[in-house]
Design a protein around this motif. Structure first.
Motif, short mmCIF file in Angstrom:
data_model
loop_
_atom_site.label_atom_id
_atom_site.label_comp_id
_atom_site.label_asym_id
_atom_site.label_seq_id
_atom_site.Cartn_x
_atom_site.Cartn_y
_atom_site.Cartn_z
N ALA A 156 32.30 18.57 -40.08
CA ALA A 156 31.06 19.13 -39.53
C ALA A 156 30.13 18.08 -39.17
O ALA A 156 29.36 18.20 -38.15
CB ALA A 156 30.45 20.52 -40.35
N MET A 157 29.93 17.13 -40.04
CA MET A 157 29.10 16.13 -39.80
C MET A 157 29.60 15.23 -38.61
O MET A 157 28.63 14.92 -37.83
CB MET A 157 29.03 15.12 -41.07
N GLU A 158 30.86 14.97 -38.48
CA GLU A 158 31.32 14.42 -37.30
C GLU A 158 31.13 15.05 -36.09
O GLU A 158 30.59 14.46 -34.89
CB GLU A 158 32.74 14.12 -37.49
N ALA A 159 31.31 16.44 -36.08
CA ALA A 159 31.01 17.31 -34.69
C ALA A 159 29.51 17.48 -34.42
O ALA A 159 29.25 17.24 -33.45
CB ALA A 159 31.48 18.73 -35.22
N ALA A 160 28.73 17.32 -35.65
CA ALA A 160 27.10 17.22 -35.20
C ALA A 160 26.92 15.86 -34.71
O ALA A 160 26.04 15.70 -33.80
CB ALA A 160 26.53 17.42 -36.55
N LYS A 161 27.54 14.53 -35.00
CA LYS A 161 27.20 13.57 -34.46
C LYS A 161 27.69 13.41 -32.91
O LYS A 161 26.90 12.96 -31.98
CB LYS A 161 27.83 12.23 -35.24
N GLU A 162 28.83 13.77 -32.73
CA GLU A 162 29.28 13.99 -31.34
C GLU A 162 28.85 14.74 -30.45
O GLU A 162 28.78 14.58 -29.28
CB GLU A 162 30.91 14.31 -31.32
N ASN A 163 28.04 15.78 -30.82
CA ASN A 163 27.39 16.68 -29.91
C ASN A 163 25.85 16.43 -30.07
O ASN A 163 25.05 17.37 -29.66
CB ASN A 163 27.71 18.21 -30.39
N ASN A 164 25.39 15.51 -30.62
CA ASN A 164 23.97 15.39 -30.87
C ASN A 164 23.11 16.51 -31.53
O ASN A 164 21.89 17.05 -30.98
CB ASN A 164 23.35 14.89 -29.63
N ILE A 165 23.77 17.10 -32.35
CA ILE A 165 23.20 18.16 -33.11
C ILE A 165 22.65 17.84 -34.69
O ILE A 165 23.71 16.87 -35.30
CB ILE A 165 23.99 19.40 -33.39
N PRO A 166 21.79 17.79 -35.19
CA PRO A 166 21.37 17.65 -36.43
C PRO A 166 22.29 18.56 -37.45
O PRO A 166 22.30 19.60 -37.09
CB PRO A 166 19.89 17.88 -36.73
N ILE A 167 22.35 18.05 -38.65
CA ILE A 167 23.03 18.94 -39.76
C ILE A 167 22.41 18.89 -41.04
O ILE A 167 21.71 17.77 -41.41
CB ILE A 167 24.70 18.24 -39.81
N ILE A 168 22.09 19.94 -41.54
CA ILE A 168 21.70 20.22 -42.93
C ILE A 168 22.32 20.65 -44.06
O ILE A 168 22.97 21.63 -43.77
CB ILE A 168 20.30 21.25 -42.86
N VAL A 169 22.54 19.87 -45.10
CA VAL A 169 23.44 20.39 -45.99
C VAL A 169 22.27 20.82 -47.36
O VAL A 169 21.46 20.25 -47.72
CB VAL A 169 24.14 19.06 -46.58
N LEU A 170 22.52 22.07 -47.64
CA LEU A 170 21.83 22.59 -48.60
C LEU A 170 22.51 22.42 -49.99
O LEU A 170 23.57 23.04 -50.15
CB LEU A 170 21.85 24.24 -48.39
N ASP A 171 21.98 21.71 -50.98
CA ASP A 171 22.76 21.25 -52.09
C ASP A 171 22.86 22.39 -53.04
O ASP A 171 21.90 23.24 -53.29
CB ASP A 171 21.74 20.07 -52.82
N ARG A 172 23.98 22.05 -53.91
CA ARG A 172 24.09 23.00 -55.05
C ARG A 172 24.70 22.40 -56.24
O ARG A 172 25.17 21.10 -55.93
CB ARG A 172 25.19 24.27 -54.58
N PRO A 173 24.63 23.04 -57.45
CA PRO A 173 25.30 22.02 -58.71
C PRO A 173 26.54 21.69 -58.52
O PRO A 173 27.45 22.46 -58.03
CB PRO A 173 24.92 22.94 -59.81
N ASN A 174 27.04 20.59 -59.24
CA ASN A 174 28.44 20.38 -59.53
C ASN A 174 28.73 21.12 -60.66
O ASN A 174 28.06 20.67 -61.70
CB ASN A 174 28.54 18.78 -59.63
#
Length: 411
Positions: A156-174
């Motif tokens: 998804a990060m690759e796709a966001a880069k390729e399509n000039n879209i920002p990506i937000i990752v919402l963190d969760r515990p390991n």
């Protein structure tokens, strides 16, 4: 009469004190809560998505502490335009079994289109993203390298880069904590959807930290924002967070499953049942040709740290040995901090192989090598090497990884 009254008062006070103590034991003391990235987004950072068309990558683990789905939270928020949902393996609502392809459909509850990121299309296509201004990722990981969700995030990060879209990752515990790392670092030649990047089998990082590492070390270069948790500490067990554990996939039903998974996930590369088709997947290990008592006795004699083995028999309802009575062991992790998952898994494989040389097999499809991230572990096992020799060989690369990892730790 006065004595009776004083006795009654004393009894009431004693009951009150006991109730107070019991309440603290059962989680009612005023500890600080751990707030997930999803909760922090809506609480303090909604400006990141306000007024934008949002594409959300999630599954049933994307919930707040009240078990409300982030899908519904975003869909009901008038400041947010939820325009697309993306489901990893098992789907957005978690109703698909392992390996099952989920085609495009409309989510009944929200009316939002849902696209699969498993099977034929692992990366969002330009067509899927045509009505999306920002991608949001919110999925609970399990802390092991061989699990597909963190690679869905990377794609998804690759796709966001390729399509000039920002990506937000919402963190969760390991759920395995943020301190321990364990096992061999994957070699690039063995990159797959169950292990895409050179990280140890047990990485000790959150999804947000992994996103930053993937983005920088492997040159994705996305417009990445990680919304951090509040109140999480690396030393925390998942129980300490007071967050609900929602099963991330059909065969990861409990926290205990996640804890043993770095040990027993590798069993999938052998002809032993890893407990799929039972109520204790990855906790039960066995096959029709095993003697349960002898295997449990042998494994317990190894005195592996933080784990005990119980002789067990079971009949899988699907997957390996379907409908056949199988014998083996159930794992009980007795001390999570001392438990050495990879050593335990390798010890199970080596012990069964040595006890049943004519029956035990590595699967021909090279699954074991893909799971371990190399071919030399299997080669050493075949040649009769000890688990300690294997451990010694992978320690050097694991130690080198710690220096890389340090740069991306957020907590």
């Amino acid at each position: 009469m006065k004595k009776i009254i004083f006795a009654l008062i004393a009894g009431v006070l004693a009951i009150g004190m006991a109730t107070s103590v019991d309440a603290s034991l059962f989680g009612h003391k005023k500890d600080k809560k751990v707030l997930t990235g999803a909760e922090m987004l809506l609480k303090e950072q909604k400006s990141l998505i306000k007024g934008k068309r949002v594409g959300l990558i999630t599954n049933p683990t994307g919930v707040d502490r009240n078990l409300t789905s982030v899908v519904d939270l975003l869909a009901q928020d008038k400041d947010i335009k939820l325009t697309a949902l993306f489901g990893p393996e098992h789907g957005v609502r978690g109703d698909a079994q392992a390996g099952q392809y989920v085609e495009y459909y409309i989510d009944e509850k929200t009316g939002v289109p849902v696209y699969s990121l498993y099977g034929q299309t692992k990366k969002p296509t330009p067509e899927m993203l045509k009505n999306v201004d920002v991608l949001v990722f919110d999925i609970q990981d399990v802390g092991s390298r061989y699990y597909t969700y963190i690679y869905s995030m990377a794609y998804a990060m690759e796709a966001a880069k390729e399509n000039n879209i920002p990506i937000i990752v919402l963190d969760r515990p390991n759920p395995l904590g943020g301190i321990q790392t364990d096992g061999p670092v994957l070699e690039p030649a063995f990159s797959s959807f169950v292990g895409k990047y050179p990280i140890p089998l047990k990485h000790g990082m959150t999804v947000g930290e992994l996103a930053k590492l993937f983005d920088s070390e492997f040159k994705i270069g996305a417009d990445l924002k990680v919304v951090k948790m509040k109140g999480w500490k690396r030393s925390m067990d998942f129980d300490d967070t007071r967050l609900p554990f929602v099963m991330p996939s059909p065969n990861m039903p409990t926290l205990e499953t996640a804890i043993v998974y770095p040990a027993t996930g590798m069993i999938e590369g052998t002809n032993l049942s890893e407990g799929r088709g039972t109520t204790k997947p990855f906790e039960l290990i066995g096959a029709p040709f095993i003697n349960s008592d002898k295997l449990a006795g042998k494994l317990n004699s190894l005195e592996l740290p933080g784990v005990s083995f119980r002789a067990a028999s079971f009949t899988p309802t699907f997957s390996k040995h379907t409908g056949k009575l199988s014998h083996g062991v159930q794992l009980y992790v007795t001390d999570r901090k001392k438990f050495k998952a990879v050593k335990t898994g390798l010890s199970i494989v080596k012990t069964v192989k040595d006890m049943y040389p004519n029956d035990f097999q590595f699967l021909a499809a090279d699954n074991f090598n893909l799971l371990l991230g190399n071919s030399w572990v299997k080669d050493m096992l075949v040649k009769g090497a000890s688990v300690e020799e294997i451990e010694k060989k992978y320690e050097e690369e694991r130690t080198k990884f710690l220096d890389i990892r340090e740069k991306y730790l957020l907590y």
